[in-house]
Design an enzyme around this catalytic site. Structure first.
Site, PDB file in Angstrom:
ATOM      1  N   ASP A  35      43.988  43.910  39.620  1.00 53.68           N
ATOM      2  CA  ASP A  35      42.871  44.388  40.439  1.00 53.68           C
ATOM      3  C   ASP A  35      42.913  45.920  40.554  1.00 53.68           C
ATOM      4  OD1 ASP A  35      42.072  41.602  41.427  1.00 53.68           O
ATOM      5  OD2 ASP A  35      44.174  41.722  41.995  1.00 53.68           O
TER       6      ASP A  35
ATOM      7  N   GLU B 288      43.973  40.553  32.920  1.00 51.63           N
ATOM      8  CA  GLU B 288      42.693  41.157  32.556  1.00 51.63           C
ATOM      9  C   GLU B 288      42.865  42.524  31.886  1.00 51.63           C
ATOM     10  OE1 GLU B 288      39.399  40.295  34.748  1.00 51.63           O
ATOM     11  OE2 GLU B 288      38.316  42.140  34.343  1.00 51.63           O
TER      12      GLU B 288
END
Ligand code: TRH
Length: 367
Positions: free
Chosen positions: A21, A260
């Site tokens: 994140d 990610e």
């Protein structure tokens, strides 16, 4: 109100788990500030975790400027001056008092997680008018019809330069390993030890160190350790800066990545890579993996494609054999040139930050 100029951007980051994140938010914030010359404030809910990714961060300060980005704590969200753009990342929920002040001032965008699934193109750039102000959904992705991939202006060329500086004719394979602890790490280390060529495996510090220690019958592993078994040499590295991690990826022959952000970095390194998606319920992560493999390797030659699929599926299923690994190595030359071609194609598409800025100009006719 009609106003196309959206100069002030607030990025909201809530750290749910690990470093993805904050990794994405920090990278994107810097790019918006440095490449698009926007005034960016990055609100972070946990400075201690963030300091792993932003080493210059002083966790005692509620406000500080680093690399042209103003970094603030979530608690200090300035409700009297909401920015032109409020970028909520990964549905982290904007602070209620900030949200209350946005009407008539801010454009609200939610940046979603990356997926290669085909529905992404359909949902990208949709808006919901159930909220005030309206909420716009921005989906990153691999095709032109999506929000694109995070890519700094020079990263692809820089990586090529680093790759070109690697010694030639070295028969030792250089591998980097970043994965979740539930991966079949012992199976992989064993397969590497049994490979028919020497392997240098570089492991930045992460929660997999205990697994590596166990493999070598040690209690702990210290940064800087070099551990050997047959054809395998493991190098225990510190947790690297994002820039140093990029350099490592560009200098390796094979990169194991996860989540990610490291996944996309591996693509810009343009070297063969094995991606471990973040574990989700109902095997959603396997659906995401298959969607990506189908998209990325659609044009790859049969035997290399087969080796790549088998290696990925073994890696996520938790059961890897030495044969699957050796098969992957046997196809490496083909996978290497294929990965380079595919990454080069993706690098010609508009990047995520540029697409966000263009998207903003379109939606910000009426706030
Ligand atoms: O850490 P991740 O697993 O992150 C995420 C989060 O778990 C998130 O909650 C989840 O939703 C998402 O995955 C899918 O993996 P990721 O995304 O690769 O982030 C790691 C970051 O750490 C990335 O920015 C690269 C950086 N990094 C370094 O800076 N130095 C290093 O040495 C290494 C290994 C990574």
């Amino acid at each position: 109100m009609s106003n196309n100029v959206a100069k002030r951007w607030d990025v909201f980051c809530r750290i749910v788990d690990n470093f993805g994140d904050i990794g994405v938010c920090w990278r994107l914030s810097q790019q918006l500030a440095q490449e698009h010359h926007l005034q960016v404030r990055l609100f972070i809910d946990d400075l201690t975790v963030a300091s792993h990714i932003i080493p210059a961060l002083n966790c005692e300060l509620t406000s500080q400027v680093i690399h042209h980005v103003e970094i603030l704590t979530w608690q200090s969200a300035d409700t009297t001056h909401p920015a032109d753009v409020a970028l909520e990342t990964f549905s982290c929920e904007l602070p209620a008092n900030y949200l209350a002040e946005m009407q008539g001032i801010s454009t609200w965008i939610n940046l979603e997680y990356l997926s290669a699934e085909s529905w992404v193109a359909e949902f990208h750039a949709r808006s919901s008018n159930n909220t005030k102000p309206a909420r716009h959904f921005f989906f990153p992705g691999f095709t032109e019809a999506t929000g694109g991939l995070i890519r700094e202006a020079n990263i692809f060329q820089n990586n090529q330069l680093i790759a070109s500086q690697q010694p030639l004719g070295n028969e030792t394979l250089k591998v980097s390993l970043f994965c979740y602890p539930h991966a079949p790490i012992a199976d992989l280390l064993n397969a590497m030890a049994e490979s028919n060529q020497p392997i240098d495996c570089h492991v930045p510090t992460s929660r997999i160190f205990p697994k590596i220690a166990e493999f070598f019958h040690l209690d702990i592993i210290e940064t800087g350790s070099i551990l050997r078994k047959k054809n395998l040499t493991v190098h225990a590295l510190p947790f690297l800066s994002q820039a140093d991690y990029d350099q490592l990826l560009a200098s390796c022959d094979i990169n194991f990545v996860r989540g990610e952000d490291s996944w996309i970095r591996a693509i810009w390194a343009a070297k063969p890579f094995i991606w471990q998606p973040y574990l989700q319920t109902e095997n959603t992560h396997v659906t995401k993996l298959n969607a990506f493999l189908d998209l990325f390797y659609a044009d790859c030659e049969g035997y290399a494609k087969d080796a790549v699929y088998k290696m990925h599926l073994a890696w996520v299923s938790g059961n890897l054999t030495a044969d699957i690994w050796q098969n992957y190595l046997d196809a490496l030359n083909t996978t290497k040139s294929f990965t380079f071609t595919k990454a080069s194609q993706l690098a010609t598409q508009n990047d995520l930050a540029s697409k966000l800025v263009i998207f903003l100009q379109k939606v910000r006719v009426k706030v």
